[in-house]
Design a protein around this motif. Structure first.
Motif, short mmCIF file in Angstrom:
data_model
loop_
_atom_site.label_atom_id
_atom_site.label_comp_id
_atom_site.label_asym_id
_atom_site.label_seq_id
_atom_site.Cartn_x
_atom_site.Cartn_y
_atom_site.Cartn_z
N LEU A 279 0.98 -1.29 -0.05
CA LEU A 279 -0.16 0.09 0.04
C LEU A 279 0.87 1.42 0.02
N VAL A 280 0.70 2.00 -1.07
CA VAL A 280 1.49 3.25 -1.13
C VAL A 280 0.56 4.57 -1.01
N ARG A 281 0.87 5.34 0.05
CA ARG A 281 0.02 6.52 0.35
C ARG A 281 0.88 7.79 0.07
N ARG A 282 0.31 8.64 -1.05
CA ARG A 282 1.40 9.97 -1.23
C ARG A 282 0.56 11.08 -0.90
N TRP A 283 1.38 12.24 -0.51
CA TRP A 283 0.92 13.40 -0.28
C TRP A 283 1.00 14.01 -1.75
#
Length: 356
Positions: A279-283
């Motif tokens: 899971l990749v969460r980016r701003w």
């Protein structure tokens, strides 16, 4: 005595393609079979010898490849004059095996950790570099989906937490390698065996020297002289922080062999392992969060055939190895620092003190 290598190579005088002669050094190692399929598929490779001082697997492996089994590695090297070697063996024996290949100017790939101490690996590195010799080490996460996804996520690692709990140590008895449970022969337990991969992964992503290591370990569950489990804290020169926990505690079977999890904060994203991937969460620039699940293969055994293909091609072309003795030396210095810290109640230790 150093060997004249002018008769070795991949081409013969008439320009026709020549088979690359490969040997397997010390086949009684649980990783050795992971290499065999890729070696069989290479039409330009012929396995010409297998050494096995333990006399447990060598004869059968040699029969499968249609070559000669040897109890002595030096005898095999002198008789077969290989172009390349894949080196396994007991950790305590690895420096001598590598030295025999360096002396004969034979390029090779050697299983981690390459020895018991960082200083031993440094000595090998210096000799190999002086000879201009190709030496690769299977720090296998360098070929993994995990590293590729973390690099694509953007920026250097700010914090990383890795947990890898493998099956109980009795599996090494079943594999015919009881020396893995003896710290005098193996150098330690899960940290030197498994943790080196995550030390290397952290060092690659942080891209800064590791200057402080502290650790705590326990041997109370399995009652062996090696650790059951160890928790390690890493700090870089720029203040980047990592934790690694590894052990021999998981109730493994053929369906599920280990407990593996990680979470990494990078400069522009946060990445967390999930059962089916990462899971990749980016701003985003507007302050919103973008979330993406990316499939990833966490079973590291899948990457060894690619390692075989890659190192044979790198060695033949003159390219640098994907990972080498300098990387193994760095990882082993951290291992030594962690064991020293654990023995001293968790005090911080500088891993750079173990290079000499």
């Amino acid at each position: 005595m150093a060997e004249d290598i002018t008769n070795r190579g991949t081409m013969v005088a008439d320009g026709a393609k020549r088979m690359t002669k490969v040997v397997v050094v010390e086949s009684t190692h649980w990783h050795a079979p992971l290499y065999y399929g890729a070696l069989r598929k290479r039409e330009d490779v012929r396995v010409v010898g297998v050494s096995d001082s333990a006399r447990l697997t060598g004869e059968e492996v040699a029969r499968q490849f249609g070559c000669t089994a040897y109890a002595s590695t030096p005898e095999m090297l002198d008789r077969e004059r290989p172009d390349f070697a894949f080196v396994f063996g007991r950790h305590v024996d690895m420096p001598a095996l590598a030295a025999a290949l360096i002396e004969r100017r034979i390029p090779f790939a050697i299983e981690k950790p390459c020895g018991l101490r960082a200083a031993d690996v440094l000595a090998l590195r210096q000799r190999a570099e002086a000879a201009g010799l190709y030496v690769a080490v299977p720090l296998i996460f360098r070929l993994s989906d995990t590293l590729a996804i973390l690099r694509q996520a953007g920026g250097a690692l700010e914090h990383g937490s890795f947990r890898f709990i493998a099956g109980p140590p009795q599996r090494y008895l079943r594999a015919g390698v009881p020396w893995m449970l003896d710290p005098a022969l193996a150098g330690g337990g899960p940290l030197i065996n498994l943790g080196v991969h995550f030390i290397d992964l952290f060092a690659l992503l942080a891209n800064e020297p590791i200057v402080s290591v502290s650790a705590g370990a326990s041997s109370r569950m399995n009652g062996l002289p090696i650790e059951d489990v160890i928790s390690v804290r890493l700090l870089t020169a720029g203040g980047r922080l990592g934790t690694i926990e590894c052990g021999y505690l998981f109730p493994s079977d053929a369906a599920l062999q280990r407990d593996f999890e990680f979470a990494c904060r990078l400069e522009r994203s946060y990445c967390v392992s999930r059962e089916d991937g990462i899971l990749v969460r980016r701003w985003q620039e507007d302050g919103s969060i973008a979330s993406q699940r990316i499939p990833a293969r966490f079973e590291t055994d899948l990457y060894y055939p690619e390692f075989v293909r890659r190192v044979l091609d790198e060695s033949a072309s003159g390219a640098a190895p994907i990972a080498g003795l300098a990387d193994a030396q760095r990882a082993l210095g951290v291992v030594e620092a962690a064991y020293r810290s654990a023995a001293q109640g968790g005090v911080p230790v500088d891993p750079r003190n173990f290079d000499a």
